[in-house]
Design an enzyme around this catalytic site. Structure first.
Site, PDB file in Angstrom:
ATOM      1  CD  GLU A   1      34.875 -33.332  32.122  1.00 33.82           C
ATOM      2  OE1 GLU A   1      33.820 -32.383  32.369  1.00 33.82           O
ATOM      3  OE2 GLU A   1      35.354 -33.629  32.528  1.00 33.82           O
TER       4      GLU A   1
ATOM      5  CG  HIS B   1      35.746 -38.703  32.628  1.00 33.69           C
ATOM      6  ND1 HIS B   1      35.870 -38.848  34.513  1.00 33.69           N
ATOM      7  CD2 HIS B   1      34.764 -37.419  32.706  1.00 33.69           C
ATOM      8  CE1 HIS B   1      35.133 -37.758  34.674  1.00 33.69           C
ATOM      9  NE2 HIS B   1      33.953 -36.806  33.687  1.00 33.69           N
TER      10      HIS B   1
ATOM     11  CB  SER C   1      29.810 -27.363  39.218  1.00 33.37           C
ATOM     12  OG  SER C   1      30.128 -28.625  40.082  1.00 33.37           O
TER      13      SER C   1
ATOM     14  CE  LYS D   1      30.768 -37.594  35.357  1.00 32.16           C
ATOM     15  NZ  LYS D   1      31.197 -36.802  36.472  1.00 32.16           N
TER      16      LYS D   1
ATOM     17  N   GLY E   1      31.649 -32.379  40.021  1.00 34.18           N
ATOM     18  CA  GLY E   1      30.635 -33.253  41.139  1.00 34.18           C
ATOM     19  C   GLY E   1      30.848 -32.807  41.888  1.00 34.18           C
TER      20      GLY E   1
ATOM     21  N   GLY F   1      27.676 -33.258  33.101  1.00 27.97           N
ATOM     22  CA  GLY F   1      27.471 -34.505  34.540  1.00 27.97           C
ATOM     23  C   GLY F   1      25.985 -34.756  35.150  1.00 27.97           C
ATOM     24  N   GLY F   2      26.206 -33.952  36.333  1.00 25.35           N
ATOM     25  CA  GLY F   2      24.998 -34.245  37.024  1.00 25.35           C
ATOM     26  C   GLY F   2      23.501 -33.499  36.417  1.00 25.35           C
TER      27      GLY F   2
ATOM     28  CG  ASN G   1      30.103 -37.765  31.318  1.00 22.35           C
ATOM     29  OD1 ASN G   1      29.116 -39.322  31.499  1.00 22.35           O
ATOM     30  ND2 ASN G   1      30.993 -37.513  32.144  1.00 22.35           N
TER      31      ASN G   1
ATOM     32  CD  GLU H   1      33.571 -39.147  37.165  1.00 30.37           C
ATOM     33  OE1 GLU H   1      33.171 -39.924  36.232  1.00 30.37           O
ATOM     34  OE2 GLU H   1      33.122 -38.112  38.085  1.00 30.37           O
TER      35      GLU H   1
END
Ligand code: PGA
Length: 252
Positions: free
Chosen positions: A167, A95, A213, A11, A173, A234-235, A9, A97
Site C-alpha cells: 500500500e 497498516h 484507492s 478503519k 485515501g 478502504g473507502g 478495511n 496509519e
C-alpha cells in the site's frame, strides 16, 4: 494458482446497526461468489456481534491489529487469543496509519506478527513507501527493509498464514492509485524478496495484495497484473455494492 483475496478495511467507520445492514446486503450480493476469498476488517467492538451475521457465508471477519502479548497491562490493546476465542481468524498488521499515527515500527509489527501466528491467525501484513521515499527513488529499499524486518524469524510453514499488502502511502485515501505497472513492479520485487528468504514454493504461493484507492473502475487493470493477487480496500469498501463490484471483477 493463487486464489484472489479481496479485503475490506473499514478503519474506524460504522456503528453496529450500519454494519448489520451492510452485511445483510453483502451476504445477498456475494451468495454465489466463487474463487475469491472475501475478508472484512471491522472496528474491533463490532466483531463479536457480527460473527452471527457471517455464519455459514463466504465472508470472513478480520481485526485491524493485535498485540504481541496474549494478556497483561496493555490498556486498549487487543489480544489475538481473545479474538480467536470469539471465532475471528484474520488480522491486518502494520497498516501505514498505525505506523504513522501510532508509532508502529518494523520491530513492533514483527512482534505482533509473531504473536498472531502463534495464535493461528491469518495475517494481512501491510507495507508501503511514502511520497518522499518514492520521489527519492527509495521505494525498493524501503519495501525490502519492511519485508525483511517484518518477517524476521517467521518460518516457511508460518508463511502459509501470511498475505502481504503493498500500500503506497501516497495512494491511501487520496484517490491517487499507483498505475498497474507501478504496482506490478513493486509486487514482483516483493516476490523476489520472498524467493530470496523462503525459496520458490513460498514465493509463488504467497498472495500479494495491492491497496491504495482501489475502486470498481480500477480493480480490473490492477488484478490482471501477474503478481497482484487481490486488494485491500478502504473507502470503496464502505458501501456493500461498490465492494461487491470490486469482488466480482477479481476472480482471475
Ligand atoms: P483506501 O484505503 O482504499 O481508502 O485508499 C486503503 C487502506 O488504507 O487499506
Amino acid at each position: 494458482m493463487r486464489t484472489p483475496l479481496i479485503a475490506a478495511n473499514f478503519k474506524m467507520n460504522k456503528n453496529l446497526d450500519e454494519a448489520f445492514n451492510y452485511f445483510n446486503e453483502l451476504k445477498k450480493l456475494t451468495a454465489d461468489t466463487k474463487n475469491v476469498e472475501i475478508v472484512v476488517a471491522t472496528p474491533h467492538l463490532l466483531l463479536y456481534p457480527l460473527t452471527q451475521s457471517v455464519k455459514n457465508t463466504n465472508i470472513q471477519l478480520s481485526a485491524q491489529n493485535v498485540h504481541w502479548e496474549d494478556s497483561g497491562a496493555f490498556t486498549a490493546e487487543t489480544s489475538p487469543k481473545t479474538l480467536k476465542a470469539i471465532g475471528i481468524n484474520y488480522t491486518i498488521l502494520g497498516h501505514s496509519e498505525r505506523r504513522k499515527m501510532f508509532c508502529e515500527t518494523d520491530e513492533t509489527v514483527n512482534k505482533r506478527i509473531k504473536n498472531a501466528l502463534k495464535n493461528n491467525l491469518k495475517i494481512i501484513f501491510c507495507i508501503g513507501e511514502s511520497l518522499d521515499q518514492r520521489e527519492n527513488n527509495e521505494t525498493i529499499k524501503v519495501i525490502t527493509e519492511q519485508v525483511k524486518k517484518g518477517l524476521k524469524s517467521v518460518s516457511k510453514e508460518e508463511m502459509n498464514n501470511i498475505s502481504i499488502a503493498y500500500e503506497p502511502i501516497w495512494a491511501i485515501g487520496t484517490g491517487k492509485t499507483a498505475t498497474p505497472e507501478q504496482a506490478q513492479e513493486v509486487h514482483k520485487k516483493i516476490r523476489e524478496i520472498l524467493n530470496d528468504i523462503y525459496g520458490n514454493e513460498i514465493s509463488q504461493k504467497t498472495r500479494i495484495l495491492y491497496g491504495g484507492s482501489v475502486k470498481p473502475n480500477n480493480i480490473k487493470d490492477l488484478i490482471s497484473q501477474n503478481d497482484i493477487d487481490g486488494a485491500l480496500v478502504g473507502g470503496a469498501s464502505l458501501k456493500a455494492e461498490s465492494f461487491f463490484e470490486i469482488i466480482s471483477q477479481s476472480s482471475k
